[in-house]
Design a protein around this motif. Structure first.
Motif, PDB file in Angstrom:
ATOM      1  N   ILE A   1      -7.998   1.317   1.738  1.00 56.07           N
ATOM      2  CA  ILE A   1      -7.613  -0.069   1.983  1.00 56.07           C
ATOM      3  C   ILE A   1      -7.157  -0.224   3.434  1.00 56.07           C
ATOM      4  O   ILE A   1      -6.756   0.747   4.078  1.00 56.07           O
ATOM      5  CB  ILE A   1      -6.486  -0.542   1.036  1.00 56.07           C
ATOM      6  CG1 ILE A   1      -5.190   0.226   1.308  1.00 56.07           C
ATOM      7  CG2 ILE A   1      -6.916  -0.399  -0.418  1.00 56.07           C
ATOM      8  CD1 ILE A   1      -3.991  -0.370   0.599  1.00 56.07           C
ATOM      9  N   LYS A   2      -7.213  -1.448   3.915  1.00 54.42           N
ATOM     10  CA  LYS A   2      -6.785  -1.733   5.294  1.00 54.42           C
ATOM     11  C   LYS A   2      -5.550  -2.633   5.334  1.00 54.42           C
ATOM     12  O   LYS A   2      -4.999  -2.895   6.390  1.00 54.42           O
ATOM     13  CB  LYS A   2      -7.930  -2.365   6.072  1.00 54.42           C
ATOM     14  CG  LYS A   2      -9.088  -1.388   6.300  1.00 54.42           C
ATOM     15  CD  LYS A   2     -10.175  -2.022   7.147  1.00 54.42           C
ATOM     16  CE  LYS A   2     -11.235  -0.999   7.547  1.00 54.42           C
ATOM     17  NZ  LYS A   2     -11.916  -0.400   6.385  1.00 54.42           N
ATOM     18  N   SER A   3      -5.112  -3.105   4.146  1.00 56.00           N
ATOM     19  CA  SER A   3      -3.872  -3.875   4.058  1.00 56.00           C
ATOM     20  C   SER A   3      -3.374  -3.827   2.619  1.00 56.00           C
ATOM     21  O   SER A   3      -4.158  -3.590   1.685  1.00 56.00           O
ATOM     22  CB  SER A   3      -4.085  -5.326   4.483  1.00 56.00           C
ATOM     23  OG  SER A   3      -4.680  -6.062   3.441  1.00 56.00           O
TER      24      SER A   3
ATOM     25  N   ALA B   1       1.266   4.365   7.893  1.00 56.73           N
ATOM     26  CA  ALA B   1      -0.039   5.025   8.006  1.00 56.73           C
ATOM     27  C   ALA B   1      -1.098   4.077   8.561  1.00 56.73           C
ATOM     28  O   ALA B   1      -1.945   4.478   9.368  1.00 56.73           O
ATOM     29  CB  ALA B   1      -0.465   5.582   6.647  1.00 56.73           C
ATOM     30  N   LEU B   2      -1.054   2.823   8.132  1.00 57.14           N
ATOM     31  CA  LEU B   2      -2.008   1.853   8.673  1.00 57.14           C
ATOM     32  C   LEU B   2      -1.740   1.608  10.155  1.00 57.14           C
ATOM     33  O   LEU B   2      -2.671   1.511  10.956  1.00 57.14           O
ATOM     34  CB  LEU B   2      -1.925   0.540   7.882  1.00 57.14           C
ATOM     35  CG  LEU B   2      -2.434   0.601   6.432  1.00 57.14           C
ATOM     36  CD1 LEU B   2      -2.176  -0.729   5.732  1.00 57.14           C
ATOM     37  CD2 LEU B   2      -3.910   0.956   6.376  1.00 57.14           C
ATOM     38  N   GLN B   3      -0.470   1.530  10.530  1.00 58.71           N
ATOM     39  CA  GLN B   3      -0.127   1.360  11.942  1.00 58.71           C
ATOM     40  C   GLN B   3      -0.561   2.572  12.768  1.00 58.71           C
ATOM     41  O   GLN B   3      -0.949   2.431  13.933  1.00 58.71           O
ATOM     42  CB  GLN B   3       1.378   1.125  12.090  1.00 58.71           C
ATOM     43  CG  GLN B   3       1.850  -0.233  11.603  1.00 58.71           C
ATOM     44  CD  GLN B   3       3.355  -0.406  11.693  1.00 58.71           C
ATOM     45  OE1 GLN B   3       4.098   0.565  11.813  1.00 58.71           O
ATOM     46  NE2 GLN B   3       3.819  -1.651  11.625  1.00 58.71           N
TER      47      GLN B   3
ATOM     48  N   TYR C   1      -0.176   6.765  -3.868  1.00 58.33           N
ATOM     49  CA  TYR C   1      -0.200   6.248  -5.231  1.00 58.33           C
ATOM     50  C   TYR C   1       0.615   4.956  -5.254  1.00 58.33           C
ATOM     51  O   TYR C   1       1.521   4.758  -4.445  1.00 58.33           O
ATOM     52  CB  TYR C   1       0.383   7.266  -6.224  1.00 58.33           C
ATOM     53  CG  TYR C   1       1.856   7.577  -5.975  1.00 58.33           C
ATOM     54  CD1 TYR C   1       2.871   6.809  -6.538  1.00 58.33           C
ATOM     55  CD2 TYR C   1       2.231   8.639  -5.141  1.00 58.33           C
ATOM     56  CE1 TYR C   1       4.212   7.072  -6.290  1.00 58.33           C
ATOM     57  CE2 TYR C   1       3.569   8.922  -4.895  1.00 58.33           C
ATOM     58  CZ  TYR C   1       4.548   8.131  -5.483  1.00 58.33           C
ATOM     59  OH  TYR C   1       5.869   8.392  -5.222  1.00 58.33           O
ATOM     60  N   ALA C   2       0.276   4.063  -6.167  1.00 60.66           N
ATOM     61  CA  ALA C   2       1.062   2.849  -6.382  1.00 60.66           C
ATOM     62  C   ALA C   2       2.087   3.168  -7.467  1.00 60.66           C
ATOM     63  O   ALA C   2       1.708   3.538  -8.580  1.00 60.66           O
ATOM     64  CB  ALA C   2       0.161   1.701  -6.812  1.00 60.66           C
ATOM     65  N   PRO C   3       3.379   3.091  -7.170  1.00 61.78           N
ATOM     66  CA  PRO C   3       4.401   3.567  -8.105  1.00 61.78           C
ATOM     67  C   PRO C   3       4.495   2.731  -9.381  1.00 61.78           C
ATOM     68  O   PRO C   3       4.300   1.517  -9.369  1.00 61.78           O
ATOM     69  CB  PRO C   3       5.697   3.457  -7.298  1.00 61.78           C
ATOM     70  CG  PRO C   3       5.426   2.401  -6.283  1.00 61.78           C
ATOM     71  CD  PRO C   3       3.980   2.532  -5.938  1.00 61.78           C
ATOM     72  N   ILE C   4       4.804   3.416 -10.474  1.00 63.15           N
ATOM     73  CA  ILE C   4       5.061   2.760 -11.753  1.00 63.15           C
ATOM     74  C   ILE C   4       6.270   3.426 -12.396  1.00 63.15           C
ATOM     75  O   ILE C   4       6.590   4.580 -12.108  1.00 63.15           O
ATOM     76  CB  ILE C   4       3.853   2.863 -12.724  1.00 63.15           C
ATOM     77  CG1 ILE C   4       3.480   4.337 -12.969  1.00 63.15           C
ATOM     78  CG2 ILE C   4       2.656   2.088 -12.196  1.00 63.15           C
ATOM     79  CD1 ILE C   4       2.478   4.517 -14.089  1.00 63.15           C
ATOM     80  N   ARG C   5       6.947   2.681 -13.241  1.00 67.47           N
ATOM     81  CA  ARG C   5       8.024   3.213 -14.087  1.00 67.47           C
ATOM     82  C   ARG C   5       8.997   4.123 -13.335  1.00 67.47           C
ATOM     83  O   ARG C   5       9.253   5.251 -13.736  1.00 67.47           O
ATOM     84  CB  ARG C   5       7.439   3.953 -15.293  1.00 67.47           C
ATOM     85  CG  ARG C   5       6.695   3.027 -16.244  1.00 67.47           C
ATOM     86  CD  ARG C   5       6.452   3.672 -17.580  1.00 67.47           C
ATOM     87  NE  ARG C   5       5.500   4.761 -17.514  1.00 67.47           N
ATOM     88  CZ  ARG C   5       4.177   4.609 -17.599  1.00 67.47           C
ATOM     89  NH1 ARG C   5       3.650   3.413 -17.718  1.00 67.47           N
ATOM     90  NH2 ARG C   5       3.372   5.649 -17.572  1.00 67.47           N
TER      91      ARG C   5
ATOM     92  N   ILE D   1       5.345   4.082   3.586  1.00 67.79           N
ATOM     93  CA  ILE D   1       4.345   5.068   4.020  1.00 67.79           C
ATOM     94  C   ILE D   1       3.021   4.364   4.300  1.00 67.79           C
ATOM     95  O   ILE D   1       2.361   4.636   5.313  1.00 67.79           O
ATOM     96  CB  ILE D   1       4.155   6.169   2.952  1.00 67.79           C
ATOM     97  CG1 ILE D   1       5.468   6.930   2.731  1.00 67.79           C
ATOM     98  CG2 ILE D   1       3.040   7.130   3.363  1.00 67.79           C
ATOM     99  CD1 ILE D   1       5.429   7.895   1.566  1.00 67.79           C
ATOM    100  N   LEU D   2       2.633   3.447   3.423  1.00 66.68           N
ATOM    101  CA  LEU D   2       1.394   2.690   3.624  1.00 66.68           C
ATOM    102  C   LEU D   2       1.435   1.938   4.946  1.00 66.68           C
ATOM    103  O   LEU D   2       0.494   2.016   5.749  1.00 66.68           O
ATOM    104  CB  LEU D   2       1.188   1.706   2.471  1.00 66.68           C
ATOM    105  CG  LEU D   2       0.096   0.642   2.673  1.00 66.68           C
ATOM    106  CD1 LEU D   2      -1.267   1.283   2.846  1.00 66.68           C
ATOM    107  CD2 LEU D   2       0.094  -0.354   1.524  1.00 66.68           C
TER     108      LEU D   2
END
Length: 207
Positions: free
Chosen positions: A98-100, A74-76, A58-62, A70-71
């Motif tokens: 997504i890839k980046s 995980a991509l690595q 998730y993209a964090p808010i508030r 983590i992103l």
């Protein structure tokens, strides 16, 4: 469950949301970043992350726990990483891979999400859901913002999928009132502890 008990549970959720929202607002961006690094590091050491092939972030808010580390990891690690979209048909979230990080852009609600060119990922293809929340209990109960989208999505997911809640220590409360619509976490990870909820097997085998 009697109507009176159900109403008491709803009232308790409302007061808990107010209390936990106030706690989160009291945290400075510096504290969120500092503690967030520790939460993410602890999450990356879990067998759930290590075994998962497809991870929903998730993209964090508030004041939610950051997920950028983590992103990147995980991509690595060549995992498929997907994020929810703000356009929801019904109550089940849709996800795109997504890839980046550059493929995340502010959506209609101001929350970063994948562009329309990113590949759609079916909910039943996701191994591991990383879930935000206002509060969690040590046994894996979760209190969300009240929309019920994550609960509906997790119920629609594959039986082999698992879910891990990310939280700061301030968000852990002894008990959270729940009903049949609420979904428990397998783990809840904070900056200093990893709490066992359902703690189901992490091999993500079809069941």
């Amino acid at each position: 469950m009697s109507e009176t008990v159900a109403q008491e549970g709803v009232g308790r959720k409302v007061s808990l949301r107010e209390e936990l929202t106030a706690r989160r607002k009291a945290m400075t961006p510096e504290i969120i970043d500092e503690r967030g690094l520790k939460v993410q590091s602890r999450f990356l050491a879990t067998p759930y992350y290590n075994k998962a092939r497809t991870v929903a972030l998730y993209a964090p808010i508030r004041g939610e726990v950051p997920t950028r580390d983590i992103l990147i990891a995980a991509l690595q690690d060549e995992k498929i990483v997907c994020y929810p979209l703000s356009h929801v048909h019904g109550r089940i979230l849709a996800f795109r891979a997504i890839k980046s990080e550059a493929e995340l852009e502010p959506g209609r609600l101001g929350v970063r999400e994948p562009t329309n060119s990113a590949d759609l990922i079916a909910v039943d293809q996701i191994d591991l859901f990383v879930v935000p929340g206002l509060g969690f209990s040590p046994d894996g109960k979760r209190l969300g913002r009240g929309g019920g989208y994550y609960d509906a999505t997790l119920k629609a997911a594959s039986a082999r999928s698992r879910r891990v809640g990310l939280a700061f220590n301030d968000q852990i409360v002894d008990t959270i009132p729940t009903n049949s619509d609420d979904v428990d976490m397998d783990l809840v990870v904070t900056e200093s502890q990893t709490l066992r909820g359902l703690y189901r097997d992490w091999d993500f085998l079809d069941t």
